[in-house]
Design an enzyme around this catalytic site. Structure first.
Site, mmCIF file in Angstrom:
data_model
loop_
_atom_site.group_PDB
_atom_site.id
_atom_site.type_symbol
_atom_site.label_atom_id
_atom_site.label_comp_id
_atom_site.label_asym_id
_atom_site.label_seq_id
_atom_site.Cartn_x
_atom_site.Cartn_y
_atom_site.Cartn_z
ATOM 1 N N CYS A 215 -17.642 60.441 -54.903
ATOM 2 C CA CYS A 215 -18.712 61.402 -55.202
ATOM 3 C C CYS A 215 -19.124 61.400 -56.670
ATOM 4 O O CYS A 215 -20.245 61.799 -56.996
ATOM 5 C CB CYS A 215 -18.257 62.810 -54.817
ATOM 6 N N VAL A 216 -18.257 60.959 -57.561
ATOM 7 C CA VAL A 216 -18.593 60.976 -58.981
ATOM 8 C C VAL A 216 -19.504 59.826 -59.372
ATOM 9 O O VAL A 216 -20.074 59.816 -60.463
ATOM 10 C CB VAL A 216 -17.311 60.938 -59.840
#
Length: 394
Positions: free
Chosen positions: A139-140
């Site tokens: 997700c980063v």
């Protein structure tokens, strides 16, 4: 500096309400009525209203192997990525041959060569485009992708760069797995892609394109958090690791990093007019807001994307950025974009909106015109070499 000049989100055509998805998945994930009840409760509290899926909902019952789901990721993910890139380039007024650097990221499928190699052929990019595929940031990666493209453009101020994210999270849902992690994830994650066009500062000034500049970035890998978030990869594909400790990691670490980055530029939370927070889920957004001591409403764009599309992993923060940019923050607005991913890793990106130059947008053809005699010899030689290859000179 570098500048973001266009962001194009892309979603698959198959759209379903949260209730429809829950009903279809319940029997695939568990036969236990008690666990199904827990699953329905978790899905209903996710704040997700609709999600887009890469296949019709009924087709997921036919997937019976990791190979089959990964093959779908390659074929369908490439199509979605191509649409996002075409839209982003069209919005920026640039062409595929203008792209000098391409960073591709995903965490929901694997291939070698990676999807970006196919994109180059489909879109007609130059064969000398620099490629950097990335896997594992999760997700980063949307935030990290912007930061790493920015790093490249600092050293190549005349270049055009492209960030492409593709996440087909629905293909990773595990059948016959009623673990709490799978019950939560099956109600939270959706499918989507996004493409971001970024320019080095000299190219941005020549083209006169408005958009947020990257002022600074900060990366963090938080200690003792490795088992909080990630994948266990085995015979059935990607089995999610999703611990309850993500809000605690935020509570312990995030405020100091966010305030520290702002303070380095003589800014405080009150100076931020545009928040671009990754919608990891309701508890994650609430923890971010609590850490920054701002109301939940400050993340209105994040809550909106979570509601209409779910958590799109690395693509989610880019969808939010697209919405924020569409709102045209006035010149001078400070923005903070951030996300978390496996590690647990954090990436923060400080933005500042700039007005475009007063000169009109010009076509790339004009940059191939003869230059004044006072142009430095090394720059003129570079242009001549580019022209001999029928490539853009800047």
């Amino acid at each position: 500096m570098s500048r973001i000049v266009a962001v194009a989100p892309a979603l698959p055509a198959h759209t379903y309400t949260q209730a429809e998805i829950t009903s279809a998945l319940a029997g695939m994930i568990t036969d236990d009525p008690g666990r199904q009840s827990v699953m329905r409760r978790l899905h209903a509290s996710s704040r997700v209203e609709t999600r887009h899926l890469v296949m019709p909902l009924e087709a997921y019952k036919q997937i019976d192997s990791f190979q089959q789901s990964n093959d779908l990721f390659i074929t369908e993910g490439t199509k979605l990525a191509e649409r996002a890139v075409r839209d982003a380039l069209a919005a920026s007024g640039l062409q595929a041959v203008d792209v000098d650097y391409l960073l591709f990221t995903t965490v929901t499928g694997v291939s070698a060569p990676s999807l970006d190699a196919e994109l180059i052929a489909r879109l007609g990019m130059r064969s000398d485009v620099k490629r950097m595929p990335s896997f594992g940031l999760g997700c980063v990666a949307g935030a990290s992708g912007i930061a790493r493209v920015h790093d490249y453009l600092l050293g190549h101020p005349n270049d055009v760069a492209l960030l492409v994210s593709v996440e087909l999270c629905s293909l990773t849902v595990q059948r016959d797995d009623d673990s709490m992690a799978n019950l939560v994830a099956s109600g939270l994650f959706g499918d989507g892609a996004a493409a971001v066009v970024m320019l080095g500062d000299e190219r941005a000034e020549r083209l006169g394109l408005p958009g947020p500049e990257i002022v600074d970035t900060r990366s963090r890998l938080y200690p003792d958090s490795r088992d909080v978030l990630g994948w266990d990869i085995g015979g059935t594909g990607f089995r999610i690791v999703l611990g309850a400790g993500v809000p605690e990691v935020i509570d312990t670490n995030f405020r100091a990093d966010a305030l520290g980055l702002l303070a380095e530029h003589d800014l405080t939370v009150a100076d931020v007019g545009a928040w671009v927070a990754h919608p990891g889920g309701p508890k994650v957004l609430e923890s971010f807001a609590a850490a920054l001591q701002i109301p939940d409403a400050a993340f209105a764009a994040s809550w909106a994307v979570l509601a209409r599309a779910g958590n799109l992993s690395s693509a989610a923060v880019l969808h939010i950025l697209a919405d924020v940019m569409a709102g045209a923050p006035p010149a001078g607005t400070n923005g903070l974009l951030f996300a978390l991913g496996p590690g647990v890793a954090a990436e923060l990106v400080l933005l500042k909106w700039r007005a475009g130059a007063q000169t009109p947008l010009v076509s790339r053809r004009s940059f191939l015109a003869p230059q004044p005699a006072e142009v430095p010899l090394v720059e003129e030689r570079s242009r001549n070499e580019a022209s001999s290859r029928n490539l853009p000179s800047a």
